[in-house]
Design an enzyme around this catalytic site. Structure first.
Site, PDB file in Angstrom:
ATOM      1  N   GLY A  59       0.693  -1.125  -0.086  1.00 19.80           N
ATOM      2  CA  GLY A  59       0.015  -0.073   0.088  1.00 19.80           C
ATOM      3  C   GLY A  59       0.552   0.979  -0.083  1.00 19.80           C
ATOM      4  CG  ASP A  60      -0.964   4.933  -1.167  1.00 22.19           C
ATOM      5  OD1 ASP A  60      -0.235   4.816  -2.282  1.00 22.19           O
ATOM      6  OD2 ASP A  60      -2.182   5.267  -1.326  1.00 22.19           O
ATOM      7  N   GLY A  61       1.796   3.270   2.368  1.00 25.75           N
ATOM      8  CA  GLY A  61       2.566   3.412   3.341  1.00 25.75           C
ATOM      9  C   GLY A  61       4.257   2.434   3.067  1.00 25.75           C
ATOM     10  CD  GLU A 266       2.188   3.921   7.873  1.00 26.13           C
ATOM     11  OE1 GLU A 266       2.366   3.757   8.880  1.00 26.13           O
ATOM     12  OE2 GLU A 266       1.560   3.382   7.107  1.00 26.13           O
TER      13      GLU A 266
END
Length: 295
Positions: A59-61, A266
């Site tokens: 994912g984006d994290g 985050e």
């Protein structure tokens, strides 16, 4: 690869991936990382070993964690979007289907994109203060303690945040001007976000060399609802007491010595003031080659 992302990995998942890469002519060294620390260490080792391409899957994290190592190196960066939202991949037209994303690593062309940075930490999509980091922190606490799913925990955390409705007093310095605001949220994007109608939350480009700043001025709960309705009906630019500004760098000061800051979803606690800047063309991302016009 984020060993905990998306696909419910089978025991031979790494071997399956190696075969998929081999099918498009690439010899892939695959690590199913169990933590952000392991992802970062693996990416650092890949650069030391002279890997011609570094790829992040998750994912984006996850994409953020690996990109934070690759940024500024000149090494092409590949993305396998295996998360829930995949904003970065969508905004660069990187295929969301796994086999097509792997083919893009082999056949795509490097495109230099900007990255945002706050107090030395990069973000590919956005950073935010106020309501959102509070919601993320509460959501994670509910997932750990109560075993709730991500979206159920997010919904409860959102309701709790709206009940508390914390305001943040900030002083924003950008473009040689100072703006004092009392607001429930501050949102800083890597390049400009479309904030109208069905395209809300998308970006037309990631190489414009600008940070975008979005901040609401003192809305109550009803005011926040009105903002959401303006956005839904494509009239956010008509909303009163909603600022949209752009800059190459900016400072966020507050009376808090430390502040929770979200970067690509985050949350980190950072010392204030927060120093934001755009790093132009700092990351070479593999994207689909433009279609030939035939002219």
């Amino acid at each position: 690869m984020n060993g905990g992302a998306g696909c419910g990995y089978a025991p031979d998942w790494a071997q399956q991936l190696e075969a998929k890469f081999a099918a498009v002519g690439l010899d892939a060294d695959i690590t199913l990382a169990q933590s952000g620390t392991e992802m970062i260490a693996t990416a650092e080792q890949a650069l030391r070993d002279g890997a011609p391409i570094v790829v992040a899957g998750g994912g984006d994290g996850t994409i953020n964690a690996v990109a934070s190592v690759v940024v500024g190196s000149g090494t092409p960066f590949g993305v396998l979007p295996l998360g829930t939202l995949n904003h970065f991949a969508k905004d660069l037209n990187i295929p969301l289907e796994l086999d097509a994303a792997i083919a893009n690593v082999a056949q795509g062309v490097p495109h230099q994109v900007d990255v945002g940075e706050v107090n030395g930490r990069i973000f590919l999509n956005n950073s935010s203060l106020g309501l959102y980091p509070d919601i993320v922190r509460d959501r994670e606490k509910q997932q750990r303690r109560l075993g709730r799913g991500k979206w159920l925990a997010f919904s409860w955390a959102l309701l709790a945040a709206l009940r508390r409705y914390p305001f943040l007093s900030v002083q924003l310095t950008l473009n040689d001007a100072v703006h004092a605001r009392r607001t429930p949220f501050v949102f800083i994007g890597n390049n400009e976000y479309m904030m109208e109608g069905l395209n809300i939350g998308e970006r037309e480009r990631l190489d414009g060399g600008q940070l975008s700043l979005y901040v609401a001025q003192r809305p109550g709960r009803l005011g926040l609802l009105k903002l959401a309705l303006h956005a839904l009906f494509g009239k956010l630019s008509q909303a009163k007491d909603f600022d949209v500004l752009t800059a190459t760098d900016l400072e966020v000061a507050t009376h808090h010595r430390r502040l929770r800051v979200a970067t690509d979803g985050e949350v980190t606690i950072m010392n204030t003031p927060l120093q934001y800047r755009i790093r132009k063309a700092a990351l070479a991302v593999l994207v689909p080659a433009p279609a030939l016009s035939g002219e």
